[in-house]
Design an enzyme around this catalytic site. Structure first.
Site, PDB file in Angstrom:
ATOM      1  N   CYS A   1      35.423  47.357  42.268  1.00  0.00           N
ATOM      2  CA  CYS A   1      35.654  46.693  40.988  1.00  0.00           C
ATOM      3  C   CYS A   1      35.029  47.531  39.873  1.00  0.00           C
ATOM      4  O   CYS A   1      33.971  48.124  40.041  1.00  0.00           O
ATOM      5  CB  CYS A   1      35.112  45.263  40.984  1.00  0.00           C
ATOM      6  SG  CYS A   1      33.352  45.104  40.654  1.00  0.00           S
ATOM      7  N   GLU A   2      35.721  47.596  38.754  1.00  0.00           N
ATOM      8  CA  GLU A   2      35.252  48.445  37.667  1.00  0.00           C
ATOM      9  C   GLU A   2      34.096  47.828  36.888  1.00  0.00           C
ATOM     10  O   GLU A   2      33.464  48.505  36.080  1.00  0.00           O
ATOM     11  CB  GLU A   2      36.398  48.777  36.715  1.00  0.00           C
ATOM     12  CG  GLU A   2      36.956  47.605  35.947  1.00  0.00           C
ATOM     13  CD  GLU A   2      38.108  48.010  35.040  1.00  0.00           C
ATOM     14  OE1 GLU A   2      38.205  47.419  33.955  1.00  0.00           O
ATOM     15  OE2 GLU A   2      38.896  48.887  35.409  1.00  0.00           O
ATOM     16  N   HIS A   3      33.810  46.560  37.115  1.00  0.00           N
ATOM     17  CA  HIS A   3      32.743  45.907  36.370  1.00  0.00           C
ATOM     18  C   HIS A   3      31.364  46.149  36.978  1.00  0.00           C
ATOM     19  O   HIS A   3      30.377  46.300  36.255  1.00  0.00           O
ATOM     20  CB  HIS A   3      33.010  44.398  36.288  1.00  0.00           C
ATOM     21  CG  HIS A   3      34.301  44.075  35.613  1.00  0.00           C
ATOM     22  ND1 HIS A   3      35.166  43.101  36.066  1.00  0.00           N
ATOM     23  CD2 HIS A   3      34.893  44.624  34.518  1.00  0.00           C
ATOM     24  CE1 HIS A   3      36.221  43.053  35.278  1.00  0.00           C
ATOM     25  NE2 HIS A   3      36.084  43.960  34.341  1.00  0.00           N
ATOM     26  N   HIS A   4      31.293  46.172  38.324  1.00  0.00           N
ATOM     27  CA  HIS A   4      29.999  46.342  38.984  1.00  0.00           C
ATOM     28  C   HIS A   4      29.999  47.489  39.987  1.00  0.00           C
ATOM     29  O   HIS A   4      28.974  47.775  40.594  1.00  0.00           O
ATOM     30  CB  HIS A   4      29.599  45.048  39.712  1.00  0.00           C
ATOM     31  CG  HIS A   4      29.574  43.840  38.829  1.00  0.00           C
ATOM     32  ND1 HIS A   4      30.637  42.965  38.754  1.00  0.00           N
ATOM     33  CD2 HIS A   4      28.633  43.382  37.966  1.00  0.00           C
ATOM     34  CE1 HIS A   4      30.347  42.012  37.886  1.00  0.00           C
ATOM     35  NE2 HIS A   4      29.144  42.237  37.398  1.00  0.00           N
TER      36      HIS A   4
ATOM     37  N   GLN B   1      41.643  43.499  40.264  1.00  0.00           N
ATOM     38  CA  GLN B   1      42.723  43.109  41.172  1.00  0.00           C
ATOM     39  C   GLN B   1      44.008  42.803  40.418  1.00  0.00           C
ATOM     40  O   GLN B   1      45.108  43.157  40.874  1.00  0.00           O
ATOM     41  CB  GLN B   1      42.285  41.898  41.995  1.00  0.00           C
ATOM     42  CG  GLN B   1      43.306  41.450  43.028  1.00  0.00           C
ATOM     43  CD  GLN B   1      42.787  40.312  43.887  1.00  0.00           C
ATOM     44  OE1 GLN B   1      41.589  40.200  44.133  1.00  0.00           O
ATOM     45  NE2 GLN B   1      43.676  39.452  44.353  1.00  0.00           N
TER      46      GLN B   1
END
Length: 200
Positions: free
Chosen positions: A86-89, A127
């Site tokens: 995931c690009e956030h974490h 996703q």
């Protein structure tokens, strides 16, 4: 204030291994102890593999296996294993991808659909975007009557941190063309849920 002082060129002199070594220090570890001596190099190689999709062209992959076939019924490739970050974490999410399309004169080599999933999964992702990217790539490559993509995944950013809900999962879908019609979409979802041999 610190962000304003640090320029990209200031970090360019350091290797990726140096940067990971510094991260180890900042979390309170000793990068010189036996178990961590080779960790920066391992992490660099690991991240290069997990993000190799940035260097692969989905159009090239699909156009390498297009075939003229007189077939206009639904083609489904389901349960394609998927692992991404995931690009956030930058934590993993993983699950299954189900892809369907109705050809209009051209079909895609079945293994290329799994390769296509891999290309988009091996990038920093969300996703929802990945679901749409897979559908759009197939639509652009062969212009079928329609494409349907469903991804079922579990996200470690929800399971390991934050809300810590270990049994949660996320389902996303992208429906293009005739798959927006209720009958076609229902047929796809019904076949997708079936297990074992499909009886005709």
């Amino acid at each position: 204030m610190l962000k304003a002082l640090v320029k990209p060129d200031d970090l360019a002199a350091f290797s990726t291994e140096d940067l990971y070594r510094e991260i180890l220090r900042r979390i309170g570890e000793d990068p010189e102890r036996d178990g961590l001596l080779s960790t920066p190099k391992r992490v660099e190689k690991s991240l290069a593999f997990l993000t190799k999709g940035y260097h692969e062209d989905p159009n090239e992959i699909l156009h390498g296996a297009l075939f003229d076939v007189d077939y206009d019924e639904m083609v489904i490739v389901k349960d394609v294993e998927m692992f991404s970050l995931c690009e956030h974490h930058m934590l993993p999410f993983f699950g299954r991808v189900h892809v369907a399309y109705i050809p209009k004169g051209k079909v895609i080599g079945l293994s290329k659909i799994a390769r296509l999933v891999e290309v988009f999964a091996r990038r920093l992702q969300v996703q929802e975007r990945m679901t749409r990217q897979i559908a759009d790539a197939i639509q652009d490559a062969i212009e079928p009557h329609g494409v349907g993509v469903v991804i079922e995944a579990r996200h470690l950013c929800m399971m390991m941190r934050g809300i810590e809900k270990q049994n949660s999962s996320t389902v996303t879908s992208a429906m293009v063309g005739c798959f927006r019609q209720k009958e076609t979409r229902s047929e796809f979802l019904s076949l997708m849920r079936q297990t074992g041999t499909v009886t005709l």
